[in-house]
Each structure stands twice: as structure tokens, then as C-alpha cells.
Design an enzyme around this catalytic site. Structure first.
Site, short mmCIF file in Angstrom:
data_model
loop_
_atom_site.label_atom_id
_atom_site.label_comp_id
_atom_site.label_asym_id
_atom_site.label_seq_id
_atom_site.Cartn_x
_atom_site.Cartn_y
_atom_site.Cartn_z
N ASP A 39 37.25 26.54 42.36
CA ASP A 39 38.11 27.47 43.09
C ASP A 39 39.33 26.70 43.60
OD1 ASP A 39 37.46 30.39 44.80
OD2 ASP A 39 39.18 29.15 45.38
N HIS A 101 35.90 42.62 50.00
CA HIS A 101 36.73 41.40 50.00
C HIS A 101 36.97 40.82 48.62
CE1 HIS A 101 36.63 41.40 54.36
NE2 HIS A 101 35.31 41.57 54.29
N HIS A 108 33.27 37.61 39.25
CA HIS A 108 33.07 36.18 39.46
C HIS A 108 32.02 35.93 40.52
CE1 HIS A 108 36.35 37.59 42.07
NE2 HIS A 108 35.92 36.71 42.97
N PHE A 109 31.31 34.84 40.33
CA PHE A 109 30.32 34.37 41.29
C PHE A 109 30.85 33.10 41.93
CE2 PHE A 109 26.44 36.85 40.38
CZ PHE A 109 26.88 37.55 39.27
P1 5GP Z 1 37.27 37.05 45.71
O1 5GP Z 1 37.71 37.31 47.12
O2 5GP Z 1 37.94 37.95 44.71
O3 5GP Z 1 35.76 37.07 45.59
O4 5GP Z 1 37.69 35.55 45.43
C1 5GP Z 1 38.69 35.17 44.54
C2 5GP Z 1 38.73 33.66 44.53
O5 5GP Z 1 39.57 33.25 43.48
C3 5GP Z 1 39.26 33.04 45.82
O6 5GP Z 1 38.29 32.17 46.37
C4 5GP Z 1 40.51 32.28 45.37
O7 5GP Z 1 40.67 31.06 46.02
C5 5GP Z 1 40.25 32.10 43.89
N1 5GP Z 1 41.47 32.03 43.09
C6 5GP Z 1 42.53 32.88 43.15
N2 5GP Z 1 43.47 32.52 42.25
C7 5GP Z 1 42.99 31.43 41.59
C8 5GP Z 1 43.50 30.62 40.54
O8 5GP Z 1 44.59 30.82 40.02
N3 5GP Z 1 42.73 29.59 40.12
C9 5GP Z 1 41.49 29.34 40.67
N4 5GP Z 1 40.80 28.30 40.20
N5 5GP Z 1 40.98 30.09 41.67
C10 5GP Z 1 41.72 31.12 42.13
#
Ligand code: 5GP
Length: 147
Positions: A39, A101, A108-109
Site C-alpha cells: 500500500d 470507506h 482489494h484485501f
Molecule cells: P480502501 O479505502 O479503498 O479500502 O483503500 C484503498 C487503499 O489503496 C488505501 O489504503 C490507499 O493507500 C491505497 N492506494 C491508493 N492509491 C494507490 C496507489 O496508487 N498505489 C498503491 N500501492 N496503493 C494505493
């Protein structure tokens, strides 16, 4: 086609772009159906995302094949993270929908190793489950399960 039939996770999401190689990632694992990478805004050192290559937004939209592939690799990646970081505890977090959220609409996990209390905070506010409500909900949900 109504809105519920339109896949929300597609190549326009950031993870779709990672799958297409348009955006780089720190890859830790890849196979035919899954990809795992760090992440970019980690809640703790080793915070890793595991995604299916199938481009859908939410867990309930996954094919059986993708779901099985994710289920197969999650414990394997968790073991690697524990060994690599020295953590002995971790959370697996999986958000579906903006109200839950979810920010990136490709399944994704999160695997989040715990190093003390830093990083992830969880609000957990249990309520009581009455016998009547339990019986009614149990049967409504059980009746909806596809076999
Ligand atoms: P969600 O809130 O959708 O469950 O989490 C999305 C996650 O994706 C967040 O923890 C954020 O830091 C991560 N994330 C967002 N954009 C990118 C990216 O471009 N690359 C990576 N490796 N992680 C990302």
C-alpha cells in the site's frame, strides 16, 4: 442495462492501471488471478494489498474462480508478511462501498501487520441480538444463499 449491472471496477481505477502496467507498484506476489503489492500509504510497515485480476468493485461481484484464487493466496501472503516484519498480529480489512470507506473501486484485501496500537483504529460498537430478530434474519439470509 441498469446501474447495478455496470461493473464499477474497471481499467479506470488506480488498481486497473497498476494491472495494466500504467502505474508502478511495489509487487510482492503475482499469479494468473491475483496481484499483491505494498500500500502506498501504509498504516504500518508491511501493509499490503491483495487484489484479483478480475475487474469488479466489490467482493460479492467476484467469480468463484477469482474468489478461490484470492482465498488461496491470502494466508500465504500473510505468512510472508509476518516473517518479513516480525509482527505476530495482523488485520485483514476489506471494504465494499463508499459507506464502508472503500476509496478504490476494485476489490482489494488489506493485510495490515500490527506493531502496537499505531496505524489502524477500529470502532466496534456491538448491539444485542434478540431471539426473534435472530430467527427472522437467519432464515432470510439462509434463503438467499446461492448453492
Ligand atoms: P480502501 O479505502 O479503498 O479500502 O483503500 C484503498 C487503499 O489503496 C488505501 O489504503 C490507499 O493507500 C491505497 N492506494 C491508493 N492509491 C494507490 C496507489 O496508487 N498505489 C498503491 N500501492 N496503493 C494505493
Amino acid at each position: 442495462m441498469d446501474r447495478s449491472e455496470v461493473p464499477m471496477g474497471d481499467d479506470t481505477t488506480i488498481f486497473g492501471k497498476i494491472l495494466d502496467g500504467q502505474i508502478p507498484c511495489h509487487r510482492v506476489y503475482e499469479d494468473e488471478h491475483t496481484l499483491a503489492f505494498l500500500d502506498i500509504f501504509p498504516l504500518s510497515p508491511g501493509h499490503t494489498l491483495v487484489i484479483p485480476k478480475q475487474r469488479v468493485a466489490a467482493l460479492h461481484e467476484l467469480s468463484d474462480e477469482s474468489a478461490a484464487a484470492i482465498g488461496r493466496v491470502l494466508p500465504r501472503i500473510a505468512r510472508a508478511i509476518l516473517r518479513a516484519t516480525g509482527a505476530t498480529a495482523y488485520n485483514v480489512l476489506q471494504n465494499n462501498g463508499a459507506a464502508a470507506h472503500q476509496a478504490v473501486f476494485h476489490v482489494h484485501f488489506h493485510i495490515i501487520p500490527r506493531h502496537g496500537d499505531a496505524g489502524l483504529g477500529l470502532g466496534w460498537h456491538p448491539t444485542a441480538l434478540g431471539a426473534e430478530a435472530a430467527a427472522e434474519l437467519r432464515s432470510r439470509i439462509a434463503d438467499e444463499i446461492e448453492t
